[in-house]
Enzyme design. Structure first.
Site, PDB file in Angstrom:
ATOM      1  N   LYS A 233     -36.777  17.381  51.112  1.00 19.69           N
ATOM      2  CA  LYS A 233     -35.378  17.068  51.381  1.00 19.69           C
ATOM      3  C   LYS A 233     -34.783  18.054  52.391  1.00 19.69           C
ATOM      4  O   LYS A 233     -35.125  19.250  52.384  1.00 19.69           O
ATOM      5  CB  LYS A 233     -34.616  17.118  50.053  1.00 19.69           C
ATOM      6  CG  LYS A 233     -33.183  16.611  50.065  1.00 19.69           C
ATOM      7  CD  LYS A 233     -32.656  16.630  48.627  1.00 19.69           C
ATOM      8  CE  LYS A 233     -31.196  16.240  48.525  1.00 19.69           C
ATOM      9  NZ  LYS A 233     -30.731  16.276  47.113  1.00 19.69           N
TER      10      LYS A 233
ATOM     11  N   SER B  53     -28.469  12.178  45.447  1.00 22.18           N
ATOM     12  CA  SER B  53     -28.402  12.515  46.854  1.00 22.18           C
ATOM     13  C   SER B  53     -29.768  12.646  47.521  1.00 22.18           C
ATOM     14  O   SER B  53     -29.851  12.702  48.741  1.00 22.18           O
ATOM     15  CB  SER B  53     -27.646  13.831  47.032  1.00 22.18           C
ATOM     16  OG  SER B  53     -28.408  14.933  46.549  1.00 22.18           O
TER      17      SER B  53
ATOM     18  N   SER C 218     -29.389  13.617  41.032  1.00 17.49           N
ATOM     19  CA  SER C 218     -29.864  13.424  42.403  1.00 17.49           C
ATOM     20  C   SER C 218     -31.370  13.357  42.565  1.00 17.49           C
ATOM     21  O   SER C 218     -31.850  13.063  43.651  1.00 17.49           O
ATOM     22  CB  SER C 218     -29.293  14.520  43.311  1.00 17.49           C
ATOM     23  OG  SER C 218     -27.912  14.325  43.491  1.00 17.49           O
TER      24      SER C 218
END
Length: 562
Positions: free
Chosen positions: A138, A219, A243
């Site tokens: 990420k 997210s 997330s």
């Protein structure tokens, strides 16, 4: 990460949703960096073009074990694997009316690193299960290399971290090949009360590979979409509340949110030191166990990891047991975590019956304090976001980038066309008004969170019923992308584990009109071995996961009228 209800909403506190998220082709992609998506780019409403049939992909659904076997036999090299995954990203992530936009940037050094891993394998043998395996991480996880670390924000382009995040050091030491970084909900979805999950100023709107007009959820949206789309072997996400498990459920993945302290957070752009953690996002439980074995470890730069001494395991795959449900006691908190979507409930009830048939005992077990967690959690997150983010920004190397939350707010206002085209930064403004972590209001909220989520929450219910884990729907099927109004979430079960800092794992539970649904196993602190055992047994008995088709919209069974 969860977002607070918009101003004027009838109920106070937080809404029940995650804010918190060939060589030639490969070489061409290496030079690409996802540009800022303007308001007119890749409009979410365009679903008039059916996707071209997907070409067969020889690595589709390949597991870590299978890739290691292929490299050992000489069928593939690490360089060849990286080439193939990069070519697939080039082919499927950025083309068409509705690009997936799950990968924000690829590693220009990926093929060289893979070649080096091949040479080392030949000369010395593999370092371990991830040697030569392509991984995506990420874009809030720091790398001190030629890639950016921005949390999706244009404000941090060019701001070079002084060192790799600790988990990146561990991945590199294990021989993994980091082939790129994934898109995310900007700032891990802690910017606006009306955001669209998966959107960032730098990366644009990430989409769900099962239906391109649906949210990938946030997210860690890009990590979820990319792993599901077979753009990598395994991916790493981060979670504050939902997330990892939310985008994993939305893309039919296994997502493991570890106990806070099992995996280091140093070098990860933060929201909350009380709740943040990184974790695996994979297509199988076995791959999640293999990746967790590499990520877990004590880091002197993250004091929370000291608590994992003697509790972490070098090899989590040893807990995988196809008969792991036999004799297990599993609680079901129907009172708050069921009832918001009938088709989702039906799938999880089927899963519960399957677990019973495999020898599990099922007990109704409500979490008595579940409804009381949202308000103190939100207060803690606002305080900690300001303190933790400003500490991270202050530690960056030289560069013309914001150093405080106030400067970041100003940057966004000055770049409204690229950073604020769809929604604002209400959470930034709310956090900016908070005082230091010595404030009585913060200390009270933190105390309430720990008491309500732990001793009066998960610890209480699990001790009362002598449970190995709780199970609940992770969330409803993914909703439509809506950049005008923001996400529309019906419910989720991520908050108890998030606020307590305890472990939770989501696993595919089926599909509703072709849209994935996940089921979460929720445990106590350091319960990863138990959760992996239970989830593996369920996965082997159910075998729900299937790869995405990049359909333009969900299969609703509707026929056009003539």
């Amino acid at each position: 990460m969860k977002k607070p209800n918009p101003p004027g909403s009838p109920s106070p506190g937080l809404s029940r949703r995650a804010f918190i998220g060939g060589t030639a082709a490969a070489t061409a992609l290496v030079s690409l960096d996802a540009p800022a998506q303007t308001p007119s780019a890749a409009a979410p409403g365009k679903v008039n073009v059916a996707p071209a049939p997907l070409r067969p992909f020889e690595l589709e659904e390949a597991t870590v074990t299978e890739l290691q076997a292929a490299m050992k036999s000489g069928k593939f090299t690490s360089h060849g694997l990286a080439e193939r995954y990069l070519a697939r990203i080039q082919e499927l992530d950025r083309k068409g009316d509705l690009p997936l936009l799950s990968v924000i940037e690829v590693n220009p050094e990926a093929l060289n690193i893979a070649a080096a891993m091949d040479r080392e394998r030949k000369e010395k043998g593999p370092r371990g299960p991830l040697h030569g395996v392509p991984v995506l991480i990420k874009d809030n996880i720091a790398t001190a290399d030629r890639m950016q670390t921005t949390a999706g924000s244009l404000a941090l382009v060019g701001a070079v971290p002084k060192r790799d995040a600790f988990i990146v050091e561990r991945l590199r030491a294990a021989g993994a090949v980091i082939i790129g970084k994934t898109n995310l909900s900007e700032w891990a979805n802690f910017r606006s009360t009306r955001s669209a999950s998966g959107w960032s100023g730098r990366g644009g709107q990430c989409r769900n590979p099962y239906a391109l007009d649906r949210t990938p959820s946030g997210s860690s949206s890009g990590s979820g979409a990319a792993a599901a789309a077979n753009f990598c072997a395994v991916a790493v996400g981060t979670e504050t509340d939902g997330s990892i498990v939310s985008p994993s459920a939305a893309s039919s993945l296994v997502g493991l949110k570890p106990t806070v302290g099992l995996v280091s957070r140093s070098g990860i752009i933060p929201i909350s030191h009380s709740q943040d953690t990184a974790g695996p996002m994979t297509r199988t439980v076995a791959d999640a166990a293999a990746l967790l074995s590499v990520l877990a470890g004590v880091d002197p730069s993250d004091a929370a990891t000291a608590a994992s001494q003697g509790k972490a395991h070098a090899d989590y795959t040893k807990f995988l047991d196809p008969e792991g449900l036999k004799g297990a006691r599993i609680g079901v908190p129907r009172e708050r975590f069921f009832g918001y979507h009938a088709a989702t409930d039906a799938l999880v009830e089927q899963a519960i019956e399957l677990m019973k048939s495999r020898g599990a005992t099922i007990i109704d077990a409500p979490i008595p304090t579940a409804a009381k967690l949202d308000e103190p959690e939100f207060e803690v997150l606002l305080y900690e976001f300001k303190a933790d983010l400003e500490a991270y920004l202050a530690g960056l190397g030289e560069g013309n980038h914001p150093r405080t939350l106030a400067e970041l707010i100003k940057y966004n206002e000055e770049h409204r066309s690229t950073e604020l085209p769809y929604f604002g930064q209400e959470l930034f403004h709310m956090a900016r008004e908070k005082g230091p972590l010595t404030d009585k209001k913060y200390k009270k909220a933190l105390q309430d969170c720990r008491k309500l989520s732990r001793e009066q929450g998960l610890d209480a219910v699990m001790a009362k019923h002598k449970l190995d884990a709780l199970v609940a729907p992770t969330q409803a099927p993914p909703g439509l992308i809506d950049l005008v109004n923001g996400d529309h979430w019906l419910g989720s079960s991520s908050t108890p584990a998030a606020v307590s800092g305890y472990a939770t794992l989501t696993v595919p539970a089926g599909y509703v009109h072709g849209l994935p649904v996940g089921m979460s196993f929720i445990g106590r602190a350091w319960s990863e071995p138990t959760l992996l055992k239970l989830a593996y047994a369920y996965e082997q008995a159910s075998r729900h996961r299937r790869p995405p088709t990049f359909a333009p919209t969900a299969d609703l069974g509707l026929k056009s009228r003539t």
